[in-house]
Design a protein around this motif. Sequence first.
Motif, PDB file in Angstrom:
ATOM      1  N   GLU A 166       0.954  -1.298  -0.090  1.00 15.43           N
ATOM      2  CA  GLU A 166      -0.052   0.096   0.016  1.00 15.43           C
ATOM      3  C   GLU A 166       0.944   1.306   0.079  1.00 15.43           C
ATOM      4  OE1 GLU A 166      -3.791  -2.001   2.463  1.00 15.43           O
ATOM      5  OE2 GLU A 166      -2.208  -0.648   3.730  1.00 15.43           O
ATOM      6  N   THR A 167       1.715   1.213   0.940  1.00 11.13           N
ATOM      7  CA  THR A 167       2.697   2.604   1.017  1.00 11.13           C
ATOM      8  C   THR A 167       3.527   2.630   0.004  1.00 11.13           C
ATOM      9  OG1 THR A 167       2.885   2.169   3.260  1.00 11.13           O
ATOM     10  CG2 THR A 167       4.556   3.455   2.028  1.00 11.13           C
ATOM     11  N   LEU A 168       4.081   1.776  -0.919  1.00 10.98           N
ATOM     12  CA  LEU A 168       4.900   1.847  -1.914  1.00 10.98           C
ATOM     13  C   LEU A 168       3.929   2.104  -3.280  1.00 10.98           C
ATOM     14  CD1 LEU A 168       7.664  -1.204  -1.791  1.00 10.98           C
ATOM     15  CD2 LEU A 168       7.779   1.417  -1.344  1.00 10.98           C
ATOM     16  N   ARG A 169       2.934   1.415  -3.238  1.00  8.05           N
ATOM     17  CA  ARG A 169       1.894   2.051  -4.322  1.00  8.05           C
ATOM     18  C   ARG A 169       1.747   3.619  -4.411  1.00  8.05           C
ATOM     19  NH1 ARG A 169      -3.985  -0.524  -4.918  1.00  8.05           N
ATOM     20  NH2 ARG A 169      -4.514   0.587  -6.740  1.00  8.05           N
ATOM     21  N   ALA A 170       1.403   4.062  -3.269  1.00  5.84           N
ATOM     22  CA  ALA A 170       1.246   5.442  -2.983  1.00  5.84           C
ATOM     23  C   ALA A 170       2.268   6.292  -3.381  1.00  5.84           C
ATOM     24  CB  ALA A 170       0.362   5.771  -1.849  1.00  5.84           C
ATOM     25  N   ALA A 171       3.356   5.849  -2.622  1.00  8.00           N
ATOM     26  CA  ALA A 171       4.697   6.649  -2.731  1.00  8.00           C
ATOM     27  C   ALA A 171       5.170   6.685  -4.305  1.00  8.00           C
ATOM     28  CB  ALA A 171       5.638   6.001  -1.974  1.00  8.00           C
ATOM     29  N   LEU A 172       5.087   5.400  -5.081  1.00  8.00           N
ATOM     30  CA  LEU A 172       5.829   5.264  -6.290  1.00  8.00           C
ATOM     31  C   LEU A 172       5.054   5.962  -7.349  1.00  8.00           C
ATOM     32  CD1 LEU A 172       7.689   2.025  -6.065  1.00  8.00           C
ATOM     33  CD2 LEU A 172       8.386   4.138  -5.703  1.00  8.00           C
ATOM     34  N   ILE A 173       3.458   5.863  -7.389  1.00  4.06           N
ATOM     35  CA  ILE A 173       2.747   6.528  -8.226  1.00  4.06           C
ATOM     36  C   ILE A 173       2.964   7.993  -8.129  1.00  4.06           C
ATOM     37  CG2 ILE A 173       0.362   6.848  -9.143  1.00  4.06           C
ATOM     38  CD1 ILE A 173      -0.183   3.794  -8.123  1.00  4.06           C
ATOM     39  N   GLY A 174       2.802   8.380  -6.752  1.00  8.27           N
ATOM     40  CA  GLY A 174       3.142   9.838  -6.712  1.00  8.27           C
ATOM     41  C   GLY A 174       4.394  10.414  -7.010  1.00  8.27           C
ATOM     42  N   LEU A 175       5.303   9.604  -6.853  1.00  7.82           N
ATOM     43  CA  LEU A 175       6.858   9.942  -7.246  1.00  7.82           C
ATOM     44  C   LEU A 175       6.676  10.061  -8.791  1.00  7.82           C
ATOM     45  CD1 LEU A 175       9.964  10.294  -6.704  1.00  7.82           C
ATOM     46  CD2 LEU A 175      10.083   8.003  -6.857  1.00  7.82           C
ATOM     47  N   ALA A 176       6.299   9.153  -9.374  1.00 12.07           N
ATOM     48  CA  ALA A 176       6.044   9.071 -10.896  1.00 12.07           C
ATOM     49  C   ALA A 176       5.533  10.329 -11.530  1.00 12.07           C
ATOM     50  CB  ALA A 176       5.453   7.885 -11.541  1.00 12.07           C
ATOM     51  N   LEU A 177       4.313  10.594 -11.010  1.00  6.07           N
ATOM     52  CA  LEU A 177       3.474  11.786 -11.351  1.00  6.07           C
ATOM     53  C   LEU A 177       4.408  13.229 -11.247  1.00  6.07           C
ATOM     54  CD1 LEU A 177       0.067  10.908 -10.322  1.00  6.07           C
ATOM     55  CD2 LEU A 177       0.755  11.172 -12.629  1.00  6.07           C
TER      56      LEU A 177
END
Lengths: 290, 253
Positions: free
Chosen positions: B56-67
């Motif tokens: 859950e954390t990585l999903r939010a962090a990495l999608i946010g980071l990519a955007l």
Amino acid sequence: MGVRHMGRGSTIFADPGKLPDRETLMNQVSPLPRTRTRSPLIAFQGVNHAFGSRPVLQDINLTIGQSEFVCLVGPSGCGKTTLLRMVGGLLAPQSGEVTFGGAPVRGPAKEISFMFQDYSKALLPWRTAAGNVSLALEAVGMPVRERGPRILELLTKVGLGAHADHYPAQLSGGMQQRVQIARCLAQEPSVLLMDEPFGALDAMTRQALQDEILRLIAVSRTTVIFVTHDLEEAIYLGDRVVALYPNPGRVAQVFDVDLPSPRNQLTTREHPEFLRLRRALFDFIREGET
Amino acid sequence: MKLLKGALLPVVLLILWEVGMRTHNVQSDSLAAPSQIVVAFWNAILDGTIARRTGETLRAALIGLALGSGCGLILSIVIGLVPPVARLMQFSIEVLRPVPAVALIPIAILTLGFGYGMEISLVAFATFWPVLIYGHAAITNIDAQLIDLSRVLRLSTTARITKIILPATLPRFFVAFRLAMAVSLIVAVTVEIAANPLGIGNELMTAAQSLHPDLMFAMVLWIGLIGWALNAGLLFAQRRLFGPAGGALTVQP
């Protein structure tokens, strides 16, 4: 600057004590100006330019003929590089006009190639020697499969056939400048603009590259405008040497160089006409500085 | 040997901690012995908590980071190449940049509610700035001679960007991306701790509030490990990418 040239120049003679004095040199006037039948290719007409409030060029009028090798010399601040950038279409004059083949220069042209002073910044460090030459071919849209043989041909021409896979950081300064020459030749230019290309190289490498350039352009009949600090280099390479005064840059005098071709590092530099020009140019620049 | 020396202090401290807890027989709601933490960590792995929460954390962090870093990259190229746009944006950037992403949590909850959307938006906001600022600096620092070269060769705008500007600035962009990644993990976990019922941060908060210090410490340890692993991975990639061709290009922050 002057001291350096005198020092270096005098080593050419076995006995500097036998140097003819200035009067004798100045009186040995060769039959100049040599008649020139070349059609003008590049022309500066009443060019003025200032960077901010500091004028760098003032009323420049100069024509350069087809296949001519013109050297621009003068102290720092005389606008040599600015003139070169105008021909290259990198800078538009604030007033007056620079024309190439009769038409005003509006921007960089395919036929005009520019060789930069600082080789460490003019090559792409993430590309090999071959990749750097390739950039010029990519720029004109040459198909991939035609590039390979053409790159090798160009690198071989400048003596780097065995170094195609080397990155600039793995090449010496002289070799990096050879890569730049190859990239310029890839453009198949009719005009080659060179901005102190050999200034940062050691004396031996510089002489080798001077002869290399003369050999290459003798075949292609390329017009060259060559900016240099080095008066001897200017005389050695040029058909004409344009001396500029600084602050603001003005054309001070134009010297026709009537030396036999092909040039030779020993005999040309010992030629009486070479010595006469060297003395005349040197005195001239020194007068300009005072 | 170097590793051994480095490990000496933490190992001694851990032993002291363990021995201290056992000899004084501490029963605390806020402290746990290293052995208890290890057991709690192991149980969390076994029951799938770690995997689910990390996902859950990585999903939010990495999608946010990519955007965030993607937008930062594009905008930094635009303002780097088109000076009027830079002048137009400068004031807005200077005003918005210092706003801490966590200060926007209430607004994000109000407008987006709980869940991934809110967390991703905040991570994107936070990671956008380092990439934009570093990227812009990298582009304005490209040697003027390389720009002259691209003009003399009459490269198209696309070719100029892909063949000169991006390769020349890539090492610096990579450094910016590493910074942004550290920020993304910080912001994601902070948002989870503060509000969002997701991820490692939420698990950490739940453990603390339900008086499970062993699980709480296990989660802290795990967050540290994730951050360390991500940074090590990017460092390794950086050496692999920029090692041979651009020794001089490798920029340290």
